[in-house]
Design an enzyme around this catalytic site. Sequence first.
Site: not given
Length: 381
Positions: A98, A46, A195, A170
């Site tokens: 978004y 992690r 994306k 972003d």
Amino acid sequence: MEFATRAIHAGQEPDPVTGAIMTPIYQTSTYVQEAPGKNKGYAYARGKNPTRHALEQCIASLENAKFGLCFSSGMGASDAIIKLLNPGDEVIATHDLYGGAYRMFMQVFARMGIKFHFVDMSQADDIRHRISHKTRMIWVETPTNPMMNIIDIHACATIAREHKLILTVDNTFASPYLQNPLDLDADLVMHSVTKYLGGHSDVVMGAVCTNKEDLHQRLSFIHNSCGATPGPMDSFLVLRGIKTLPVRMERHCFNGKEIAHFLRSQPEVDKVYWPGFEDHKNHLIAKKQMRDFGGMISFTLKGNKLEDAFRVASHTKVFSLAESLGGVESLIGHPATMTHAAIPKAEREKSGVTDSLLRLSVGIEDIKDLTEDLKQALHSK
Ligand SMILES: *Cc1c(COP(=O)(O)O)cnc(C)c1O
């Protein structure tokens, strides 16, 4: 080194054990220690994983950043950024944000005492009126989804500096190939890696990059403490995807430009939203801060009828009707009933999301097939 070279090599070395040119998928949760606390820099996956680490270095390099962190989704990355704040703090965000970020801000973090203000940022100076002594962050998305508005990143950074605020951008829609917000003095740049960076519609992932060591340290702590970290297999897929980012983006931009002009020439089409048009409201800002205009386009139909938009969206054959964007394959979406369905009609129409609005993520197929597909869908009965 230049961008296209960094896309292939940054953060990556041949495997020291075998010489494998591709970074191995270190599918392990833990690492053996020689003595308690004595390890090779890896203790538990992690906290750190070599495949993920190579990807983090690569994305940081593409954003001209010193530091990068990958998250298990774009929302995981956004969540970590807001966790830099405390109850009582305020954020000023772009009004056509978004949808998932809007939902998280208002339904998760507002409950925890963080306040969000939504502002039309097409004139950056309008941000100033909303700044109070509690404001801590400005949250920008540009180009915006789905209206393709452009926000002046450098102007926002100037305001952020004056008031000691964190400016987060972003950069999902542009990708680092088209725009580098940190070079324009933003503090944090985040991506839905799902994306353009991933680029093949096969991974969900997020990333945050910065040049500020203190912000990186605090984000790293949240990253490891809250645990929204991606796995090694997904990291490998994105490392592979990024190698072709420059050639993919070049074709996305070429096809995008062709389709934007094609749509403008069609009698059934009313408005076309694409920042490359000289009459786009903030075209000059787009030209200044982006290297090209990308493959995202929205358009409306004459008469603005929902059933016409449905007809077009269900008649395309090369463009698939689906959410998401940025993959090699072309997608068409109907924001009013898909990505923006949760927003009341009056509200969404204010920002331009009308009944007939359609959004395209133009892929990298042959342009002839794409224009012919749209033509037959527009003419369908
Ligand atoms: C998809 C998207 C996100 C969310 O990313 P996920 O990877 O889906 O969690 C955030 N911002 C923008 C602009 C997006 O398109």
